[in-house]
Design a protein around this motif. Structure first.
Motif, PDB file in Angstrom:
ATOM      1  N   HIS A 268       0.831  -1.205   0.000  1.00 12.59           N
ATOM      2  CA  HIS A 268       0.000   0.000   0.000  1.00 12.59           C
ATOM      3  C   HIS A 268       0.861   1.248   0.000  1.00 12.59           C
ATOM      4  O   HIS A 268       2.044   1.206   0.316  1.00 12.59           O
ATOM      5  CB  HIS A 268      -0.888   0.019   1.250  1.00 12.59           C
ATOM      6  N   ALA A 269       0.242   2.373  -0.361  1.00 13.22           N
ATOM      7  CA  ALA A 269       0.875   3.679  -0.187  1.00 13.22           C
ATOM      8  C   ALA A 269      -0.012   4.435   0.790  1.00 13.22           C
ATOM      9  O   ALA A 269      -1.233   4.394   0.685  1.00 13.22           O
ATOM     10  CB  ALA A 269       0.971   4.409  -1.508  1.00 13.22           C
ATOM     11  N   ASN A 270       0.606   5.098   1.740  1.00 17.97           N
ATOM     12  CA  ASN A 270      -0.166   5.682   2.833  1.00 17.97           C
ATOM     13  C   ASN A 270      -0.847   6.997   2.424  1.00 17.97           C
ATOM     14  O   ASN A 270      -0.470   7.630   1.439  1.00 17.97           O
ATOM     15  CB  ASN A 270       0.749   5.908   4.038  1.00 17.97           C
ATOM     16  N   GLY A 271      -1.829   7.386   3.214  1.00 16.24           N
ATOM     17  CA  GLY A 271      -2.509   8.652   2.999  1.00 16.24           C
ATOM     18  C   GLY A 271      -2.874   9.259   4.332  1.00 16.24           C
ATOM     19  O   GLY A 271      -3.224   8.538   5.263  1.00 16.24           O
ATOM     20  N   SER A 272      -2.754  10.565   4.442  1.00 15.47           N
ATOM     21  CA  SER A 272      -3.127  11.244   5.674  1.00 15.47           C
ATOM     22  C   SER A 272      -3.669  12.612   5.334  1.00 15.47           C
ATOM     23  O   SER A 272      -3.361  13.176   4.278  1.00 15.47           O
ATOM     24  CB  SER A 272      -1.910  11.384   6.593  1.00 15.47           C
ATOM     25  N   GLU A 281       6.169   2.547   6.866  1.00 15.44           N
ATOM     26  CA  GLU A 281       5.847   1.743   8.034  1.00 15.44           C
ATOM     27  C   GLU A 281       5.287   0.402   7.596  1.00 15.44           C
ATOM     28  O   GLU A 281       4.797   0.244   6.497  1.00 15.44           O
ATOM     29  CB  GLU A 281       4.857   2.461   8.956  1.00 15.44           C
ATOM     30  N   TYR A 283       2.843  -2.818   8.840  1.00 16.05           N
ATOM     31  CA  TYR A 283       1.796  -3.184   9.789  1.00 16.05           C
ATOM     32  C   TYR A 283       1.620  -4.690   9.874  1.00 16.05           C
ATOM     33  O   TYR A 283       1.788  -5.404   8.884  1.00 16.05           O
ATOM     34  CB  TYR A 283       0.450  -2.629   9.327  1.00 16.05           C
ATOM     35  N   ARG A 355       8.951   4.929  10.311  1.00 16.53           N
ATOM     36  CA  ARG A 355       7.793   5.064  11.195  1.00 16.53           C
ATOM     37  C   ARG A 355       7.567   3.796  11.999  1.00 16.53           C
ATOM     38  O   ARG A 355       6.616   3.695  12.768  1.00 16.53           O
ATOM     39  CB  ARG A 355       6.544   5.411  10.379  1.00 16.53           C
ATOM     40  N   GLN A 359       0.591  -1.932  14.580  1.00 12.84           N
ATOM     41  CA  GLN A 359      -0.532  -2.853  14.499  1.00 12.84           C
ATOM     42  C   GLN A 359      -1.805  -2.095  14.185  1.00 12.84           C
ATOM     43  O   GLN A 359      -2.025  -1.009  14.722  1.00 12.84           O
ATOM     44  CB  GLN A 359      -0.723  -3.555  15.838  1.00 12.84           C
ATOM     45  N   ALA A 360      -2.623  -2.663  13.346  1.00 10.06           N
ATOM     46  CA  ALA A 360      -3.918  -2.045  13.055  1.00 10.06           C
ATOM     47  C   ALA A 360      -4.887  -3.133  12.616  1.00 10.06           C
ATOM     48  O   ALA A 360      -4.478  -4.167  12.102  1.00 10.06           O
ATOM     49  CB  ALA A 360      -3.768  -0.994  11.957  1.00 10.06           C
ATOM     50  N   PHE A 362      -6.595  -4.276  10.093  1.00 11.70           N
ATOM     51  CA  PHE A 362      -6.840  -4.179   8.658  1.00 11.70           C
ATOM     52  C   PHE A 362      -7.626  -5.371   8.151  1.00 11.70           C
ATOM     53  O   PHE A 362      -7.263  -6.515   8.392  1.00 11.70           O
ATOM     54  CB  PHE A 362      -5.516  -4.073   7.905  1.00 11.70           C
ATOM     55  N   LEU A 374       1.319  -5.757   6.024  1.00 13.51           N
ATOM     56  CA  LEU A 374       0.882  -4.732   5.086  1.00 13.51           C
ATOM     57  C   LEU A 374       1.928  -3.626   5.106  1.00 13.51           C
ATOM     58  O   LEU A 374       2.216  -3.056   6.154  1.00 13.51           O
ATOM     59  CB  LEU A 374      -0.491  -4.203   5.500  1.00 13.51           C
ATOM     60  N   GLU A 376       3.299  -0.051   4.095  1.00 12.45           N
ATOM     61  CA  GLU A 376       2.957   1.293   3.624  1.00 12.45           C
ATOM     62  C   GLU A 376       4.268   1.923   3.174  1.00 12.45           C
ATOM     63  O   GLU A 376       5.080   2.357   3.994  1.00 12.45           O
ATOM     64  CB  GLU A 376       2.327   2.122   4.758  1.00 12.45           C
ATOM     65  N   PHE A 379       4.050   8.096   1.871  1.00  8.70           N
ATOM     66  CA  PHE A 379       2.784   8.828   1.818  1.00  8.70           C
ATOM     67  C   PHE A 379       2.528   9.445   0.447  1.00  8.70           C
ATOM     68  O   PHE A 379       3.267  10.320  -0.001  1.00  8.70           O
ATOM     69  CB  PHE A 379       2.767   9.924   2.882  1.00  8.70           C
TER      70      PHE A 379
ATOM     71  N   PHE B 138      -7.793  11.354   1.394  1.00 11.40           N
ATOM     72  CA  PHE B 138      -6.635  11.017   2.240  1.00 11.40           C
ATOM     73  C   PHE B 138      -6.797   9.670   2.919  1.00 11.40           C
ATOM     74  O   PHE B 138      -6.094   9.372   3.868  1.00 11.40           O
ATOM     75  CB  PHE B 138      -6.395  12.120   3.277  1.00 11.40           C
ATOM     76  N   GLY B 140      -5.716   6.732   3.291  1.00 13.87           N
ATOM     77  CA  GLY B 140      -4.738   5.662   3.364  1.00 13.87           C
ATOM     78  C   GLY B 140      -4.901   5.074   4.747  1.00 13.87           C
ATOM     79  O   GLY B 140      -5.808   5.455   5.494  1.00 13.87           O
ATOM     80  N   HIS B 180      -9.045  -0.070   4.093  1.00 11.03           N
ATOM     81  CA  HIS B 180      -8.029  -0.477   5.059  1.00 11.03           C
ATOM     82  C   HIS B 180      -8.624  -0.985   6.365  1.00 11.03           C
ATOM     83  O   HIS B 180      -8.695  -2.193   6.588  1.00 11.03           O
ATOM     84  CB  HIS B 180      -7.063   0.684   5.336  1.00 11.03           C
TER      85      HIS B 180
END
Lengths: 416, 196
Positions: A268-272, A281, A283, A355, A359-360, A362, A374, A376, A379, B138, B140, B180
């Motif tokens: 994956h590629a992260n997003g915020s 990071e 996961y 980073r 744990q998440a 998912f 997973l 990441e 971003f 956003f 992700g 996700h």
């Protein structure tokens, strides 16, 4: 005179209030009794020279799902209110037992066959509900039907989420033997790695400021990783999607499980919302454990070892079923170690901010029955990193880092 | 004879009068209760809409918003009108949607509405949000985690009776917000995402 009127008056009030009071009371009393009765399924098993026929008739129409898993055929019923099983005694050459088990979301009717080498077909009639399943032992009929294992099998694990309404009539499912001989010998020689490029199709994932889509980056990196691993000729690789198409999250886990994956890597590629968020990071799954789940988990953690080796065949059969939707819970330790190796390599090979491992809960990881992570990469919502993610060179580096991480993991944990 | 007849007439008239009276009393007794409840609710609503009005008791709550500096959730104090549990919980989520008043970040997508919120007896809060909550660029892993846990942690932190939170979208279960974080199981709070 007066006392008489008072008497009449009081009686009237009494009668009136009794009459009124009894109305809501009687309504309340009726409600629970009037609620739907628990659905009942009746099961009969009958051998004929050709096939063994299992007939399941229900007191109401049920949503079901069929799945073969080694020597079981599992019929999953979505019945939240409860389900009762009535079975008539039988003797059969093919079917050993029929039992009902309960998972958190469904009832599972477990039809146990004498061997895993059977095929089945089913047909359905509604109102009254009648599901007919014909089982056939394979070795008696066409023994040689070796197809390449490449295509993932159809059925998703009976995990949470929707169970699709059943396909109409008489659908033959012929994936029983699934090239047993070839896949088994192959398995001894090669570990299987399942690569999962995140998102796809209309599910684009996160979007960058320059319009880069997460789904495109993940596919590019996954392809490069696949190439890299295959170039080494050490491992077998299965990819969950090779093109820009939608693949369900449970389906991705099913691809891993049906291919008996040894490792599952989701890219994956992260997003915020924070444009300045940056870095890589890795996961692994965190269970948003409910009390019941933590108990189950604790049980397995106390009985360490691989899921398959933990319990006697008999106990295990029943438990594995219930655990299937949380398959990953048995591999959390290995998954965290794998995450550690991969994250270390990302830190060494990429110039991104570390980073760490996290744990998440998912969705894509929950049903995977092998160590699973997973990644990441960076971003996509950070303009600087978005540019990086687009570059072929960076993508190749990422693939290399992940590859190094997983080979380290294998070197340390591979048992001869 | 005459006397007797008069007596009977009187009796009948009185009887009818009593029946009517009894019915009126019954209607009064049972009818008034409902009306009372409706009045209370009505008052409650207008107070929520107009915000602080008169001497309405207020309650202080702590909301968690994302911080741009460290990417963690940070607390912000807020006052909401006192109400029942689900009413207060709803106010908390609505305040989260409105966004922070200090320098923190607003993360739940704009125009998201709380369609319904109810808490079961065993402490599971169902938060039903409108579909706008799924519409964000956003989303992700980090973005989804921030949205989910700002809601989950804020609810669990302020209300002891809420042990777990389940998110629904437009009244339905949904797998994820954007591919996700798993929404199909209820969430327990994760305070590790909050800045110390």
């Amino acid at each position: 005179m007066m006392p008489r009127y008072i008497k009449i008056f009081l009686t009237l009030i009494l009668v009136a209030s009794l009459g009124l009071a009894s109305v809501p009371g009687s309504l309340q009393a009726k409600a629970p009794a009037g609620a739907k009765a628990t659905p009942v399924i009746k099961v009969t098993v009958e051998d004929s020279p050709e096939v063994t026929r299992v007939k399941i008739s229900g007191s109401s129409n049920l949503v079901y799902n069929l799945k073969k898993s080694s020597d079981w055929l599992i019929v999953t019923f979505r019945a939240l209110a409860g389900l009762k099983l009535e079975k008539s005694p039988f003797t059969s050459q093919v079917v050993k037992s029929v039992d009902l088990a309960k998972s958190p979301e469904a009832y599972l009717l477990i039809i146990k066959a004498v061997s895993p080498d059977f095929s089945f077909s089913h047909s359905i009639r509604k109102s009254p509900f009648e599901l007919t399943i014909d089982l056939k032992l394979k070795n008696r009929v066409a023994a040689k039907e070796t197809k390449p294992v490449e295509t993932p099998a159809k059925t998703p694990p009976p995990a949470s989420g929707q169970v699709n309404p059943p396909p109409a009539v008489n659908q033959s499912v012929e994936r029983a033997g699934q090239g047993l001989t070839s896949s088994q010998s192959e398995k001894k020689a090669f570990k299987t790695i399942v690569i999962d490029p995140g998102h796809g199709g209309i599910e684009t994932g996160a979007k960058g400021n320059y319009g880069t889509l997460e789904k495109d980056i993940t596919l590019e990196v996954a392809k490069k990783l696949k190439e890299r691993i295959e170039g080494d000729l050490k491992y077998r690789v299965v990819i969950t999607r090779e093109a820009d198409v939608v693949v369900g999250l449970e389906r991705r886990a099913a691809v891993a499980n049906n291919n008996k994956a040894d490792l599952f890597i989701s890219i994956h590629a992260n997003g915020s919302k924070r444009a300045k968020a940056r870095g890589s990071e890795t996961y692994f799954l965190s269970l948003n454990a409910t009390d019941e789940e933590s108990r189950r988990l604790a049980y397995f953690e106390n009985n360490s070892g691989e899921l398959e080796n933990r319990l006697g065949e008999q106990d295990f059969d029943d438990l594995k079923l219930i655990l299937w939707d949380m398959a990953q819970s048995a591999y959390l330790k290995q998954s965290s170690q794998l995450a550690d190796f991969v994250q270390n390599q990302l830190n060494q090979l990429l110039n991104t901010q570390n980073r760490g491992i996290k744990q998440a809960p998912f969705k894509v990881l929950t049903g995977v029955a092998c160590p699973a992570i997973l990644v990441e990469i960076a971003f996509i919502t950070n303009p600087e990193e978005e540019k990086k993610l687009q570059s072929e060179e960076f993508q190749t580096q990422v693939a290399e880092a992940i590859y190094q991480g997983l080979s380290q993991y294998f070197q340390l944990y591979e048992k001869p | 004879m005459k006397n007797n007849r008069n007596k009977k007439k009187k009796l009948r008239a009185l009887l009818i009068l009593f029946i009517v009276l009894a019915i009126i009393i019954m209607i009064f007794l049972f009818g008034s209760r409902k009306e009372k409840i409706r009045h209370e609710r009505g008052a409650d609503r207008t107070d929520q809409v107009t915000g602080k009005k008169a001497d309405l008791p207020m309650k202080q709550v702590t909301l968690f918003f994302l911080s741009d500096t460290d990417g963690l959730l940070h607390p912000e104090e807020r006052e909401i009108p006192e109400s029942d549990l689900s009413g207060e919980a709803r106010a908390v989520v609505e305040e989260l949607i409105k966004g922070p008043q200090t320098g923190l970040m607003r993360i739940i997508p704009e125009n998201t509405r709380v369609r319904q919120l109810f808490v079961t007896a065993d402490g599971l809060a169902y938060v039903d949000l409108s579909r706008q909550v799924t519409e964000a660029n956003f989303y992700g892993s980090s973005g989804e985690m921030a949205v989910v846990y700002s809601i989950v942690d804020s609810l669990a932190y302020n209300f002891k009776a809420i042990k777990k939170v389940s998110l629904l979208i437009e009244g339905n279960e949904r797998e994820t917000l954007g591919g996700h974080v798993d929404l199909s199981n209820p969430f327990q709070p994760d305070y590790s995402l909050i800045a110390r």
